[in-house]
Design a protein around this motif. Structure first.
Motif, short mmCIF file in Angstrom:
data_model
loop_
_atom_site.label_atom_id
_atom_site.label_comp_id
_atom_site.label_asym_id
_atom_site.label_seq_id
_atom_site.Cartn_x
_atom_site.Cartn_y
_atom_site.Cartn_z
N PHE A 1 6.09 12.79 2.50
CA PHE A 1 6.07 11.42 2.00
C PHE A 1 7.36 11.04 1.27
CE2 PHE A 1 1.61 11.80 2.97
CZ PHE A 1 1.29 10.52 3.40
N ALA A 2 8.22 12.01 1.00
CA ALA A 2 9.52 11.70 0.40
C ALA A 2 10.51 11.14 1.42
CB ALA A 2 10.10 12.96 -0.26
N VAL A 3 10.22 11.30 2.69
CA VAL A 3 11.13 10.83 3.75
C VAL A 3 10.96 9.32 3.91
CG1 VAL A 3 11.68 10.96 6.20
CG2 VAL A 3 11.07 13.04 4.92
N PRO A 4 12.04 8.56 3.87
CA PRO A 4 11.93 7.10 4.02
C PRO A 4 11.21 6.70 5.31
CG PRO A 4 14.14 7.71 3.30
CD PRO A 4 13.43 8.99 3.63
N GLY A 5 10.32 5.75 5.16
CA GLY A 5 9.59 5.23 6.31
C GLY A 5 8.30 5.93 6.63
N VAL A 6 8.08 7.14 6.06
CA VAL A 6 6.88 7.90 6.41
C VAL A 6 5.62 7.20 5.91
CG1 VAL A 6 5.58 9.99 5.84
CG2 VAL A 6 7.91 10.16 6.72
N ALA A 7 5.61 6.78 4.64
CA ALA A 7 4.39 6.17 4.09
C ALA A 7 3.97 4.96 4.92
CB ALA A 7 4.61 5.78 2.63
N ARG A 8 4.92 4.13 5.27
CA ARG A 8 4.58 2.94 6.07
C ARG A 8 4.06 3.34 7.45
NH1 ARG A 8 8.62 -2.11 7.64
NH2 ARG A 8 7.11 -3.24 8.91
N ASP B 1 3.53 10.92 -8.18
CA ASP B 1 3.41 12.22 -7.50
C ASP B 1 2.17 12.27 -6.61
OD1 ASP B 1 4.08 14.84 -6.79
OD2 ASP B 1 2.92 15.71 -8.46
N LEU B 2 2.00 11.24 -5.78
CA LEU B 2 0.91 11.17 -4.81
C LEU B 2 -0.46 11.23 -5.49
CD1 LEU B 2 2.24 13.61 -2.03
CD2 LEU B 2 2.79 11.20 -2.35
N ALA B 3 -0.59 10.56 -6.63
CA ALA B 3 -1.83 10.64 -7.40
C ALA B 3 -3.04 10.18 -6.59
CB ALA B 3 -1.71 9.82 -8.68
N LEU B 4 -2.90 9.10 -5.83
CA LEU B 4 -4.03 8.59 -5.06
C LEU B 4 -4.39 9.55 -3.92
CD1 LEU B 4 -6.15 6.51 -4.49
CD2 LEU B 4 -4.44 5.09 -3.35
N ILE B 5 -3.38 10.10 -3.29
CA ILE B 5 -3.63 11.06 -2.21
C ILE B 5 -4.31 12.31 -2.77
CG2 ILE B 5 -2.45 12.68 -0.66
CD1 ILE B 5 -0.52 10.40 0.01
N ARG B 6 -3.85 12.79 -3.92
CA ARG B 6 -4.51 13.94 -4.54
C ARG B 6 -5.95 13.62 -4.92
NH1 ARG B 6 -2.18 15.03 -9.22
NH2 ARG B 6 -0.53 13.46 -9.21
N SER C 1 0.82 -1.21 0.00
CA SER C 1 0.00 0.00 0.00
C SER C 1 0.85 1.26 0.00
CB SER C 1 -0.93 0.00 1.20
OG SER C 1 -0.21 -0.07 2.42
N GLU C 2 2.06 1.20 0.55
CA GLU C 2 2.92 2.39 0.56
C GLU C 2 3.19 2.87 -0.85
OE1 GLU C 2 3.57 -0.46 2.10
OE2 GLU C 2 3.95 -0.08 4.23
N ALA C 3 3.51 1.95 -1.74
CA ALA C 3 3.77 2.32 -3.14
C ALA C 3 2.48 2.81 -3.81
CB ALA C 3 4.35 1.13 -3.89
N LEU C 4 1.37 2.17 -3.49
CA LEU C 4 0.09 2.56 -4.09
C LEU C 4 -0.25 4.00 -3.77
CD1 LEU C 4 -2.60 1.73 -5.50
CD2 LEU C 4 -3.44 1.07 -3.24
N PHE C 5 -0.08 4.40 -2.54
CA PHE C 5 -0.50 5.73 -2.12
C PHE C 5 0.49 6.82 -2.54
CE2 PHE C 5 -3.56 3.45 0.36
CZ PHE C 5 -4.58 4.36 0.61
N THR C 6 1.72 6.49 -2.82
CA THR C 6 2.72 7.51 -3.12
C THR C 6 3.12 7.56 -4.59
OG1 THR C 6 4.50 5.97 -2.51
CG2 THR C 6 3.68 7.45 -0.79
N ALA C 7 2.64 6.63 -5.41
CA ALA C 7 3.04 6.57 -6.82
C ALA C 7 2.54 7.80 -7.59
CB ALA C 7 2.48 5.30 -7.46
#
Length: 295
Positions: free
Chosen positions: A192-199, A163-168, A155-161
């Protein structure tokens, strides 16, 4: 407005603040997927009303420290908020304002330590008991698809792929009348660019799902905050329907509590109409304020 850090509940917190540090504390808690920049309009309004207004980047959200164990369960969030009260020199005249996950954390903290918080304001997420009753509501289940998606492997990749398309997309769906601003999106990108944040951020959903299952098994119920409590909700909220928020009318225990559903606003109502929402919040948290701050 100023910035700084404080250590509380075992992690280093990044803060944005306005107003004198010796004034009554107004702690503002953001939600998902958001940052403390969401309070950029409200902090000066609270400071002008005589508060020390503080907005931390919540647990797991950079630049607050990403906890090594990425633990984000209800008890931890409750402890976070009350530890911040101590670390920031809060007194019994402190108030809490929370949006989305911040509303959940704030309500739990206010219920757990009612002597610390004089008044509570929640935005966009009504009391957990009300939301729980709506779990079989079909329209709400459709709105809540992202909760399941957040707990899936990868899910981390899903939400941040892209340019944060899903979040937008979530922002647009939840507040269809609001145009995402650079002041919203740029901090989101940096966070969300910081490692570990998305998780760490998505672990909110996993932690609460686990706790909910355990609480059902133990027949535990979340205690409602006893303080005067204002809940504000947008009629056009695409995350949690306004009809669900209206079920909170009569549920809040204090006689000074109230629920307001505002037409023409969505989930990020404090950004969509910061003047109106800010005025309602300030009016509520200043009502009944002691002339001399209690120690």
């Amino acid at each position: 407005m100023g910035s700084g850090t404080v250590r509380a509940n075992g992690i280093e917190w990044a803060l944005t603040s306005a107003g004198p540090p010796d004034a009554p504390l107004a702690l503002c808690l953001h939600g998902f997927p958001d940052t403390s920049a969401t309070w950029r309009h409200l902090l000066p309004q609270l400071a002008a009303a005589g508060f020390h207004a503080v907005a931390p980047a919540m647990r797991g959200y950079a630049p607050t420290e990403v906890p090594p164990d990425r633990r984000t369960d209800p008890d931890t969030l409750t402890a976070d908020v009350n530890a911040l009260h101590r670390a920031l020199g809060g007194r019994r005249d402190a108030v809490l304002i929370g949006h989305d996950w911040g509303a959940i954390a704030g309500a739990r903290a206010a219920a757990a330590a009612p002597d610390r918080w004089r008044r509570l304001v929640t935005l966009a997420v009504p009391p957990e008991s009300v939301v729980a009753q709506a779990r079989l509501d079909v329209p709400q289940a459709r709105r809540s698809w992202y909760v399941v998606a957040a707990q899936l492997p990868g899910s981390e990749a899903l939400f941040t792929a892209r340019d944060l398309a899903l979040i937008r997309r979530l922002w647009h769906t939840w507040s269809p009348g609001y145009q995402l601003q650079p002041a919203d999106l740029d901090p989101l990108r940096a966070t969300f660019a910081v490692p570990g944040v998305a998780r760490a951020v998505l672990s909110y959903f996993r932690g609460f799902a686990t706790a909910a299952a355990e609480n059902r098994a133990a027949s535990r119920r979340v205690t409602l905050p006893p303080q005067p409590h204002l809940h504000l909700h947008g009629r056009d909220d695409g995350c949690i329907g306004a009809a669900i928020a209206e079920r909170a009318v009569g549920v809040l225990p204090h006689p000074a509590s109230r629920v307001e559903v505002l037409d023409g606003l969505g989930h990020f109502l404090h950004l969509e109409d910061p003047v109106t929402i800010g005025a309602r919040i300030v009016e509520f948290v200043t009502t009944g304020r002691p002339a001399v701050a209690p120690r």
